[in-house]
Write a protein that holds these residues in place. Sequence first.
Motif, PDB file in Angstrom:
ATOM      1  N   MET A   1      37.392  25.122  27.813  1.00 56.12           N
ATOM      2  CA  MET A   1      38.188  26.145  28.816  1.00 56.12           C
ATOM      3  C   MET A   1      37.304  26.316  29.694  1.00 56.12           C
ATOM      4  SD  MET A   1      39.583  30.077  28.151  1.00 56.12           S
ATOM      5  CE  MET A   1      40.551  30.791  28.948  1.00 56.12           C
ATOM      6  N   SER A   2      37.801  26.075  31.114  1.00 47.06           N
ATOM      7  CA  SER A   2      37.281  26.484  32.404  1.00 47.06           C
ATOM      8  C   SER A   2      37.093  27.963  33.009  1.00 47.06           C
ATOM      9  CB  SER A   2      37.547  25.451  33.482  1.00 47.06           C
ATOM     10  OG  SER A   2      38.704  26.048  34.094  1.00 47.06           O
ATOM     11  N   PRO A   3      36.092  28.304  33.453  1.00 42.35           N
ATOM     12  CA  PRO A   3      36.148  29.847  34.094  1.00 42.35           C
ATOM     13  C   PRO A   3      37.539  30.268  34.766  1.00 42.35           C
ATOM     14  CG  PRO A   3      33.961  28.815  34.328  1.00 42.35           C
ATOM     15  CD  PRO A   3      34.789  27.985  34.103  1.00 42.35           C
ATOM     16  N   SER A   4      38.150  29.038  35.782  1.00 41.03           N
ATOM     17  CA  SER A   4      39.159  29.526  36.367  1.00 41.03           C
ATOM     18  C   SER A   4      40.384  29.562  35.719  1.00 41.03           C
ATOM     19  CB  SER A   4      39.170  28.391  37.516  1.00 41.03           C
ATOM     20  OG  SER A   4      39.122  27.080  37.183  1.00 41.03           O
ATOM     21  N   SER A   5      40.438  28.813  34.459  1.00 42.02           N
ATOM     22  CA  SER A   5      41.752  29.098  33.550  1.00 42.02           C
ATOM     23  C   SER A   5      41.818  30.240  32.798  1.00 42.02           C
ATOM     24  CB  SER A   5      41.695  27.606  32.735  1.00 42.02           C
ATOM     25  OG  SER A   5      40.679  27.977  31.903  1.00 42.02           O
ATOM     26  N   PHE A   6      40.938  31.095  33.016  1.00 46.42           N
ATOM     27  CA  PHE A   6      40.986  32.470  32.200  1.00 46.42           C
ATOM     28  C   PHE A   6      42.151  33.378  32.831  1.00 46.42           C
ATOM     29  CE2 PHE A   6      40.050  36.949  32.176  1.00 46.42           C
ATOM     30  CZ  PHE A   6      39.994  37.145  30.803  1.00 46.42           C
ATOM     31  N   GLN A   7      42.955  33.935  32.078  1.00 43.80           N
ATOM     32  CA  GLN A   7      44.014  34.516  32.668  1.00 43.80           C
ATOM     33  C   GLN A   7      44.087  36.103  32.033  1.00 43.80           C
ATOM     34  OE1 GLN A   7      47.744  32.989  32.551  1.00 43.80           O
ATOM     35  NE2 GLN A   7      47.136  31.177  33.761  1.00 43.80           N
ATOM     36  N   LEU A   8      44.303  37.259  32.753  1.00 44.37           N
ATOM     37  CA  LEU A   8      44.352  38.291  32.262  1.00 44.37           C
ATOM     38  C   LEU A   8      45.721  38.679  31.730  1.00 44.37           C
ATOM     39  CD1 LEU A   8      42.754  40.286  35.088  1.00 44.37           C
ATOM     40  CD2 LEU A   8      41.777  40.301  32.876  1.00 44.37           C
ATOM     41  N   PRO A   9      45.925  39.560  30.465  1.00 40.54           N
ATOM     42  CA  PRO A   9      47.270  39.772  29.989  1.00 40.54           C
ATOM     43  C   PRO A   9      47.945  40.367  31.208  1.00 40.54           C
ATOM     44  CG  PRO A   9      45.689  41.302  29.051  1.00 40.54           C
ATOM     45  CD  PRO A   9      44.704  40.186  29.930  1.00 40.54           C
ATOM     46  N   ASP A  10      49.406  40.097  30.783  1.00 43.10           N
ATOM     47  CA  ASP A  10      50.257  40.902  31.735  1.00 43.10           C
ATOM     48  C   ASP A  10      50.106  42.362  32.021  1.00 43.10           C
ATOM     49  OD1 ASP A  10      51.323  38.253  32.191  1.00 43.10           O
ATOM     50  OD2 ASP A  10      53.059  38.914  30.690  1.00 43.10           O
ATOM     51  N   LYS A  11      49.588  43.216  31.200  1.00 41.85           N
ATOM     52  CA  LYS A  11      49.601  44.658  31.168  1.00 41.85           C
ATOM     53  C   LYS A  11      48.318  44.797  31.897  1.00 41.85           C
ATOM     54  CE  LYS A  11      47.932  44.753  26.334  1.00 41.85           C
ATOM     55  NZ  LYS A  11      47.855  45.315  25.305  1.00 41.85           N
ATOM     56  N   ALA A  12      47.563  44.032  32.126  1.00 41.15           N
ATOM     57  CA  ALA A  12      46.189  44.473  32.738  1.00 41.15           C
ATOM     58  C   ALA A  12      46.462  45.223  34.067  1.00 41.15           C
ATOM     59  CB  ALA A  12      45.241  43.390  32.855  1.00 41.15           C
ATOM     60  N   HIS A  13      45.654  46.487  34.165  1.00 39.95           N
ATOM     61  CA  HIS A  13      45.402  47.329  35.428  1.00 39.95           C
ATOM     62  C   HIS A  13      45.491  46.570  36.450  1.00 39.95           C
ATOM     63  CE1 HIS A  13      44.312  50.320  38.062  1.00 39.95           C
ATOM     64  NE2 HIS A  13      44.932  51.311  37.457  1.00 39.95           N
ATOM     65  N   PRO A  14      46.224  46.657  37.730  1.00 40.19           N
ATOM     66  CA  PRO A  14      46.310  45.993  38.966  1.00 40.19           C
ATOM     67  C   PRO A  14      44.854  46.085  39.726  1.00 40.19           C
ATOM     68  CG  PRO A  14      48.080  47.762  38.981  1.00 40.19           C
ATOM     69  CD  PRO A  14      47.333  47.813  37.678  1.00 40.19           C
ATOM     70  N   ARG A  15      44.244  47.057  39.480  1.00 37.32           N
ATOM     71  CA  ARG A  15      42.586  46.802  40.150  1.00 37.32           C
ATOM     72  C   ARG A  15      41.755  45.845  39.430  1.00 37.32           C
ATOM     73  NH1 ARG A  15      40.568  52.201  42.043  1.00 37.32           N
ATOM     74  NH2 ARG A  15      41.335  52.967  39.914  1.00 37.32           N
ATOM     75  N   LEU A  16      42.117  45.601  37.756  1.00 33.08           N
ATOM     76  CA  LEU A  16      41.350  44.486  37.207  1.00 33.08           C
ATOM     77  C   LEU A  16      41.715  43.310  37.875  1.00 33.08           C
ATOM     78  CD1 LEU A  16      41.174  46.186  33.680  1.00 33.08           C
ATOM     79  CD2 LEU A  16      39.350  45.839  35.413  1.00 33.08           C
ATOM     80  N   ARG A  17      43.290  43.101  37.895  1.00 27.22           N
ATOM     81  CA  ARG A  17      43.813  41.855  38.235  1.00 27.22           C
ATOM     82  C   ARG A  17      43.234  41.432  39.766  1.00 27.22           C
ATOM     83  NH1 ARG A  17      47.373  39.488  35.814  1.00 27.22           N
ATOM     84  NH2 ARG A  17      48.275  40.397  34.253  1.00 27.22           N
ATOM     85  N   GLU A  18      43.066  42.571  40.526  1.00 26.55           N
ATOM     86  CA  GLU A  18      42.687  42.379  42.042  1.00 26.55           C
ATOM     87  C   GLU A  18      41.273  41.964  42.220  1.00 26.55           C
ATOM     88  OE1 GLU A  18      41.328  45.751  45.013  1.00 26.55           O
ATOM     89  OE2 GLU A  18      43.343  45.315  45.308  1.00 26.55           O
ATOM     90  N   PHE A  19      40.329  42.442  41.227  1.00 25.35           N
ATOM     91  CA  PHE A  19      38.804  42.102  41.036  1.00 25.35           C
ATOM     92  C   PHE A  19      38.993  40.569  40.512  1.00 25.35           C
ATOM     93  CE2 PHE A  19      34.645  41.764  39.388  1.00 25.35           C
ATOM     94  CZ  PHE A  19      34.083  42.085  40.405  1.00 25.35           C
ATOM     95  N   HIS A  20      39.531  40.401  39.476  1.00 25.77           N
ATOM     96  CA  HIS A  20      39.558  38.883  38.819  1.00 25.77           C
ATOM     97  C   HIS A  20      39.922  37.799  40.043  1.00 25.77           C
ATOM     98  CE1 HIS A  20      41.426  35.639  36.584  1.00 25.77           C
ATOM     99  NE2 HIS A  20      39.985  35.601  36.044  1.00 25.77           N
ATOM    100  N   GLY A  21      41.135  38.229  41.012  1.00 28.34           N
ATOM    101  CA  GLY A  21      41.326  37.272  41.980  1.00 28.34           C
ATOM    102  C   GLY A  21      40.264  37.125  42.986  1.00 28.34           C
ATOM    103  N   LEU A  22      39.263  38.567  43.205  1.00 31.18           N
ATOM    104  CA  LEU A  22      38.157  38.094  44.041  1.00 31.18           C
ATOM    105  C   LEU A  22      37.147  37.180  43.473  1.00 31.18           C
ATOM    106  CD1 LEU A  22      36.633  39.192  46.622  1.00 31.18           C
ATOM    107  CD2 LEU A  22      35.700  41.132  45.037  1.00 31.18           C
ATOM    108  N   TRP A  23      37.065  37.347  42.051  1.00 28.13           N
ATOM    109  CA  TRP A  23      36.006  36.566  41.191  1.00 28.13           C
ATOM    110  C   TRP A  23      36.302  35.124  41.396  1.00 28.13           C
ATOM    111  CZ3 TRP A  23      36.076  33.306  37.060  1.00 28.13           C
ATOM    112  CH2 TRP A  23      34.793  32.906  36.508  1.00 28.13           C
ATOM    113  N   LEU A  24      37.763  34.840  41.249  1.00 25.12           N
ATOM    114  CA  LEU A  24      38.330  33.557  41.303  1.00 25.12           C
ATOM    115  C   LEU A  24      37.883  32.930  42.901  1.00 25.12           C
ATOM    116  CD1 LEU A  24      41.505  33.760  39.149  1.00 25.12           C
ATOM    117  CD2 LEU A  24      39.306  32.210  38.596  1.00 25.12           C
TER     118      LEU A  24
END
Length: 153
Positions: A1-24
């Motif tokens: 598994m590559s770091p960029s293939s990691f996905q958050l669950p659908d129910k993850a908080h929007p701020r966590l999703r936003e930060f994950h997008g920044l990290w990517l």
Amino acid sequence: MSPSSFQLPDKAHPRLREFHGLWLEKAQGGLPQSSDFDIDALSNAYPLLARIGVEGPERQLVWRDFAATQHWPFGPPVKNRPVLECVPKLSIKRVITAFEETLASGIPDYFETTSWLHGGHTVSLARLVAPLAAGAGRELIALWEVMEPPAGL
């Protein structure tokens, strides 16, 4: 598994999703550099953000930098002190193991806890931890999100 293939669950908080997008965005196919994340600048948008390093031959996890907030849902971090000093005793093994696995694998980790006793109140908490390239090694960047804060938090 590559770091960029990691996905958050659908129910993850929007701020966590936003930060994950920044990290990517910073990762660009590899691991982002530790220097890509200015904790002070990011702390307004992400009040429970921290950078965690590794020290010594025992590879102890230590707080490198963190948002200046008074509302950490666990013991407040202390710069250059061990992470395990802030983690509740019942969670130390789970938290430290997850952080060490993220360091070793280079793959982010997401975790939710359904209850966390904070000041006599129970809160729900989610955490995203992601690896960073730092010099010849790795560090971590971690973001916590209080999902159901008690009154006054």
